[in-house]
Design an enzyme around this catalytic site. Sequence first.
Site, PDB file in Angstrom:
ATOM      1  CG  ASN A 232     -73.386 -68.406 -20.714  1.00  0.00           C
ATOM      2  OD1 ASN A 232     -72.989 -67.253 -20.831  1.00  0.00           O
ATOM      3  ND2 ASN A 232     -72.563 -69.448 -20.724  1.00  0.00           N
ATOM      4  CG  ASP A 241     -68.856 -64.298 -24.428  1.00  0.00           C
ATOM      5  OD1 ASP A 241     -68.777 -65.450 -23.953  1.00  0.00           O
ATOM      6  OD2 ASP A 241     -69.201 -64.066 -25.603  1.00  0.00           O
ATOM      7  CD  GLU A 267     -68.161 -73.307 -17.643  1.00  0.00           C
ATOM      8  OE1 GLU A 267     -68.995 -74.100 -17.157  1.00  0.00           O
ATOM      9  OE2 GLU A 267     -68.044 -73.104 -18.863  1.00  0.00           O
TER      10      GLU A 267
END
Length: 346
Positions: A232, A241, A267
Amino acid sequence: MGSEQKRFEEQKRRVYLFVLPVVAASLALNLLITDEIRPVQIINFILLVGIMICWGLLWTRFPLAVPEILILIISLIYLLAAILSSLFIDMLAQGEPRLGDFILYMPLVVVLGFLILERKQAVIACFTLLLFMIAPAIPVWGRLTDSQINSLITLYISLFVYTLLSFFLHILYRRRAEQRAIARFAYIDALTGAANRHRIDEWLAEKAERADQEGTEFSIILFDMDHFKSVNDEYGHKTGDDVLRQMADLVRSQLGPGDLFGRWGGEEFIIITDAELPDTMALAERLREAIGSHHFGKADKVTASFGVAGELPGDTPERLLNRADERMYHSKRTGRNRVTGETAEE
């Protein structure tokens, strides 16, 4: 919502591809069994040609809105031309006591309008059609016989009733679809399509209850993406995503018919299986290898750490989850990208 709309449009396309040839065959049969050429038969032929053109456009993957609107326009023109022909030629000129067989297709046009247009637009279109059908009869109303007038009134009332019925059915269908969507998303993770935490809790409670009552066994796999925060941070949350969606699709492709898969949070994911512990360990290892060898686009390679736990007599879901969680974090502490099936005491 975009994917839902695409699926709905694809379903409509398949319906059209099946229904249009049936309608075309009906029109062709009507043309064949008629001995004389009449205006309505010419209209039928034009409609038949238009339907086949639309069917061809559907096969060529043309944007669905184009053949839909074309079908609707052709159908409306057909009905208007048919009533003019039936009114002025069949009834007034030849003395036919009632309208022709074209009225059998009128409900299809109303349904088609509500299928293609928004509800308000469909109502306006149907009532506009009704006015266009009434208008030609007004100047000649006094020249019509009682049976002809009854036939026309029946047509007008039928169109009015079909419109109201389609309107209310459309409302009911939309509300039912919304209820299903709410129920579905109450149990589904919107990003990955996997079951959400609420649904997983229900599954675990059901499995634990069944194990207590029937003596059955089940196992769980808890796994977490390694260094996912760095994905990220480096590539952005959109890429993160996308990694989660790909990973969920990849995991689903490896599961058996009875295996349950959900997103535990962030996650972190969970699999509930009725397989015995050795088979569950083997499944976890296959998943580890599949994830580790998969190319995740911008993120390239991503790995995951796994913890496996089997249900024990008298277990509660909380105890089972705690053991799987301990083993997963043992995998994290001892190098990541591995499967742990026994509680680490180090």
